[in-house]
Design a protein around this motif. Structure first.
Motif, PDB file in Angstrom:
ATOM      1  N   UNK A 114       0.868  -1.184   0.000  1.00 52.67           N
ATOM      2  CA  UNK A 114       0.000   0.000   0.000  1.00 52.67           C
ATOM      3  C   UNK A 114       0.901   1.229   0.000  1.00 52.67           C
ATOM      4  N   UNK A 115       0.554   2.215  -0.842  1.00 52.71           N
ATOM      5  CA  UNK A 115       1.383   3.420  -0.951  1.00 52.71           C
ATOM      6  C   UNK A 115       0.482   4.629  -1.087  1.00 52.71           C
ATOM      7  N   UNK A 116       0.983   5.737  -0.568  1.00 51.72           N
ATOM      8  CA  UNK A 116       0.267   6.997  -0.675  1.00 51.72           C
ATOM      9  C   UNK A 116       1.254   8.135  -0.496  1.00 51.72           C
ATOM     10  N   UNK A 117       0.781   9.343  -0.787  1.00 50.93           N
ATOM     11  CA  UNK A 117       1.587  10.533  -0.549  1.00 50.93           C
ATOM     12  C   UNK A 117       1.176  11.192   0.744  1.00 50.93           C
ATOM     13  N   UNK A 126       2.191  15.698  -1.891  1.00 48.47           N
ATOM     14  CA  UNK A 126       3.588  15.493  -2.267  1.00 48.47           C
ATOM     15  C   UNK A 126       3.930  14.013  -2.133  1.00 48.47           C
ATOM     16  N   UNK A 127       4.934  13.599  -2.856  1.00 52.18           N
ATOM     17  CA  UNK A 127       5.400  12.224  -2.776  1.00 52.18           C
ATOM     18  C   UNK A 127       4.354  11.217  -3.173  1.00 52.18           C
ATOM     19  N   UNK A 128       3.523  11.541  -4.201  1.00 54.05           N
ATOM     20  CA  UNK A 128       2.461  10.633  -4.593  1.00 54.05           C
ATOM     21  C   UNK A 128       3.071   9.391  -5.246  1.00 54.05           C
ATOM     22  N   UNK A 129       2.375   8.268  -5.154  1.00 53.97           N
ATOM     23  CA  UNK A 129       2.913   7.001  -5.667  1.00 53.97           C
ATOM     24  C   UNK A 129       3.083   7.013  -7.187  1.00 53.97           C
ATOM     25  N   UNK A 141      -2.907   9.032  -6.326  1.00 50.80           N
ATOM     26  CA  UNK A 141      -2.846   9.560  -4.957  1.00 50.80           C
ATOM     27  C   UNK A 141      -2.602   8.436  -3.954  1.00 50.80           C
ATOM     28  N   UNK A 142      -3.151   7.206  -4.227  1.00 51.27           N
ATOM     29  CA  UNK A 142      -2.848   6.053  -3.396  1.00 51.27           C
ATOM     30  C   UNK A 142      -3.065   4.785  -4.211  1.00 51.27           C
TER      31      UNK A 142
END
Length: 861
Positions: A114-117, A126-129, A141-142
């Protein structure tokens, strides 16, 4: 009791070893025993600032490959849950899958990631996947992804598909390269919030193949438009595909309503394709075109097309009715230089009839007076000085009302580079005049004709062919004389082979032609047979170069002025080939006072008549100036050309008994301030004209009116150009100073707008006898950019002799980021306009609005 204690100690030892094994081999990092508490399940082990940590697959895991993960900030390990959390520029790599994000949570129990910003203090994400799988890239965004099933749920995804961008609010990725999306958008705009898009309620994307959508509609600047369709199909295959070509429609007062460029495209393979187009008009006109492109890597590439058009305009039976046809054949072929170093083949064919230009809506084609085509093949023989060149040429001249076609089919040339047979190159001494003797040879065979265009396809066109062979041999050498003079003697031999000759006959009788009577008629008979016509000449020239330098005092900006003079004198002798022993000339039968050459119809001319001993005189001059540049520390001086050339040349024939001087030729050119180009050419005849017959007489013009000669030809041009670059010649130091200043201006620097302007004046004058002709015209061209998004171009001119404005065009281009708007207006000579607003990307090139008008359409918007 001892047995129980022993078992407990063994169990404790095995548990610790197992924990160490899992921690070290499964999670890839050593955990300090002081930070681990088996009673606190939710307390993670934190390892900060430790990137490039490796996770190897577990024995009981369903993963088939190693998982690499790293984080620039923090790695949190939940050992009992087999879970890792990466924070800060995190990255995970598994087989061909790569995921980067500000926050990544890996669950090895579920084989999920699972990833998200994250949001900053201003609410910006910021740091969006960024998810990469093979060549596919997703930004969202995720994202939640399962390594085992290769399925995932993606929120607010943005992915690029063959030059376009696919947006989706909710996306489900399947394991067979299929993506389902809901609330999707397709656009070619690369902004996160696109300027336009095609809205899709739901769709399925088959990667590298196609997109299939339900109902969709066009949205521009967040405003829905009524342009909608019930379903959509977008091919995205990397391979070429065949398909229907969508036509465009239009209307014209002269040709009626039209459906233009309806066709089909065949993508056969990677080497060639085929396109067929057709256009029809309601008043009877139609057009068909077939074209193909071909390419073989490292060998050749090109394109070929042929079109035929039936043109029907106006009303039948009226004076403005037009019923004609036009054809156009194009062939462009280029050979790769690596294909064959000794042979080259190229083609630039543009065959058309004059009707194709006369009734064209394209301004460039309409004003085109000459159309040329050529096909070339050349081959050099390795190890020899010989090379062969074969060529076919076609020229259509439609400047006058009578169009003519000239063709050379074929022209074969055999060339020999200069050889020096007496230079043995065994001596260390410089070569002498004998060793410098060089020989060149050229041979040419040509077959050509020139006829009116209307006679091009008649059966008797073969009778119009003229062909022959020509050989040229040149022998020359050079030698130094008196240290500063260069002597260049030479000999030239020319031989022509013709396969027919002519005989002229004059009949003194009264002839009737229709209702007119004429006295006397000359007839020309053609006699077949091989004929050899040769001539030769010998000569020599002497030239030198004289330099002059005038220097100035140090306090004067001019450092020096340099003069270069190149005088030359030569002599050329040619015997009289008009005498009877050569058999090249004869008298007209029935008119003895008239002589002619039997080979006047030869494509290479005939041998010269009359003895010639011509002394040539020439003087070439150049003037340059060197000025001081104290501001430039690298180059303290700069060279400026005052006169690029000022050349004089003439001849004096000592073999003639009168009128020995030829016309004086003058050529001059200069470039003032690196912006104004001036060229001039003139021919001055020193002899006067007979006041009755207006022929040249053996009397100098100076003796008639005090002038040194008569200007028979004069041409000149002045070209002035200026652009914004000449005002931006700042030094790097000045630019750096401006960049480091703290003063900030709120206004636009209009002096930094890219622009250019040029104006030219051309003049020609010709008066060989009493009749004078002259032309003069001025041309103006300019373009400038109001901003980085606006560009305006204007070109026009005026013909002073005909008192008319030359073809004029106004072009305006507006860059709308992902769209572009163009406007073109041609007020003269055939008024027309066109307005186009469309998408830049070629994949949606049909998404545009066109509006055109011309003189055929009553010039109405």
């Amino acid at each position: 009791m001892k047995f129980v204690l022993k078992v407990f100690i063994q169990y404790l030892t095995i548990s610790l070893l197992f924990t160490f094994f899992v921690d070290t081999l499964c999670f890839g990092q050593n955990v300090d025993s002081t930070t681990y508490d088996p009673q606190l399940r939710e307390k993670p082990t934190r390892v900060s600032k430790q990137p490039d940590t490796l996770l190897r697959k577990q024995n009981n895991s369903m993963l088939t490959s190693e998982v690499d993960y790293q984080s620039a900030d923090t790695i949190e390990s939940f050992l009992n849950e087999k879970r890792i959390i990466l924070k800060g520029n995190a990255k995970v790599v598994y087989e061909d899958i790569e995921l980067t994000a500000a926050y990544i949570d890996i669950d090895f129990t579920k084989n999920e990631i699972y990833a998200k910003g994250y949001e900053d203090s201003l609410g910006n994400l910021l740091g969006y996947p960024v998810f990469k799988e093979g060549t596919e890239v997703f930004e969202s965004s995720e994202i939640r992804y399962n390594f085992k099933t290769q399925k995932g749920i993606i929120t607010n995804v943005i992915t690029e598909q063959d030059g376009g961008f696919l947006h989706s609010k909710h996306t489900k990725k399947h394991n067979d390269n299929i993506i389902d999306l809901k609330a999707g958008k397709y656009t070619t705009c690369d902004h996160e919030h696109p300027h336009y898009f095609i809205a899709m309620s739901k769709a399925r994307v088959i990667q590298n193949d196609k997109i299939i959508s339900g109902p969709l509609y066009l949205v521009i600047e967040d405003i829905p438009t009524p342009l909608a369709i019930p379903f959509g199909f977008f091919p995205f295959t990397q391979e070429k595909t065949s398909g229907l070509i969508i036509p465009s429609y239009g209307d014209s007062d002269l040709r009626g309503f039209s459906l233009e460029d309806l066709g089909y495209y065949w993508a056969f393979n990677d080497y060639f394709d085929l396109k067929v187009l057709a256009s029809i008009y309601s008043k009877g006109s139609f057009e068909g075109m077939i074209g193909s492109r071909y390419k073989k890597r490292y060998r050749y590439n090109g394109k070929v097309s042929a079109s035929y058009e039936k043109i029907i305009e106006g009303e039948r039976g009226l004076s403005d009715e037009v019923n004609t046809s036009a054809y156009h054949i194009i062939w462009d072929h280029k050979q790769d230089p690596k294909a064959n170093p000794n042979s080259t083949f190229s083609a630039s064919v543009n065959l058309k009839n004059s009707q194709a230009n006369r009734y064209s809506n394209n301004m460039d084609e309409y004003i085109q007076n000459s159309v040329t085509s050529s096909v070339n093949y050349s081959h050099s023989l390795p190890g020899t000085p010989f090379s062969v060149n074969a060529q076919a040429r076609h020229t259509l001249n439609s400047k006058d009302t009578l169009s003519t076609v000239s063709m050379v089919l074929p022209s074969v040339n055999l060339n020999m580079k200069r050889i020096t047979p007496f230079d043995f190159k065994n001596s260390n001494k410089p070569p002498n005049i004998i060793e410098k003797i060089g020989i060149t040879y050229k041979s040419r065979f040509e077959n050509k004709f020139e006829i009116p265009e209307e006679d091009l396809f008649k059966q008797d066109i073969v009778d119009e062919f003229r062909f022959g062979v020509k050989h040229d041999i040149n022998v020359s050498t050079t030698a130094k004389m008196l240290k500063f003079l260069t002597l260049s003697p030479y000999a030239k031999y020319t031989e022509r082979w013709y396969f027919n000759s002519i005989r002229k006959k004059y009949e003194n009788a009264l002839f009737q032609n229709d209702d007119q009577f004429t006295y006397g008629k000359q007839t020309v008979d053609t006699i077949s047979g091989f004929n050899r016509v040769y001539d030769y000449s010998v000569g020599a020239s002497v030239n030198t170069t004289v330099y002059g330098l005038y220097t100035f005092q140090p306090y004067i900006p001019i450092e020096a002025i340099r003069f270069v003079h190149t005088p030359s004198i030569g002599y050329k002798y040619t015997p009289d080939f008009g005498v009877d022993k050569y058999g090249y000339y004869g008298e007209v039968i029935g008119k003895p006072e008239s002589t002619y050459s039997y080979y006047d119809n030869g494509i290479y001319g005939t041998a010269p008549s009359g003895e010639s001993g011509s002394i040539s005189l020439a003087l070439n001059n150049q003037v340059g100036m060197k000025v001081r540049t104290p501001r430039d520390t690298a180059n303290t001086t700069k060279k400026i050309d005052l006169l690029k050339q000022l050349n004089f040349s003439t001849n004096y024939d000592i073999a003639k008994d009168s009128m020995n001087w030829s016309a004086l030729s003058i050529r001059a050119s200069t470039n003032l301030f690196q912006r104004i180009n001036i060229t001039a050419n003139a021919t001055m005849d020193p002899y006067a004209l007979d006041p009755i017959t207006y022929g040249r007489i053996d009397k100098f013009q100076y003796a008639v009116d005090g002038k040194i000669g008569r200007i028979t030809n004069l041409s000149g041009s002045v070209q002035f150009s200026i652009d914004s670059k000449m005002f931006s010649a700042e030094s790097e130091t000045e630019k750096e100073t401006e960049e480091n200043t703290d003063n900030v201006t709120d206004y636009y620097d209009y002096f930094d707008i890219p622009w250019s302007f040029s104006i030219g004046y051309n003049y020609t004058y010709r008066k060989p006898g009493i009749k004078k002709t002259q032309t003069q015209a001025v041309s103006v061209r300019g373009d400038f950019s109001l901003t980085s998004k606006w560009k305006i171009n204007v070109s026009t001119g005026f013909d002073f002799e005909n008192k008319e404005i030359q073809p004029t065009t106004f072009n305006i281009v507006r860059d709308l980021h992902c769209w572009v708007a163009t406007f073109q207006w041609v007020p003269f000579p055939r008024p027309s306009y066109s307005v186009t607003i469309g998408v830049k990307a070629s994949i949606l090139q049909d998404l545009k609005w066109d509006k055109k008008g011309n003189s055929y359409d009553n010039y109405a918007f």
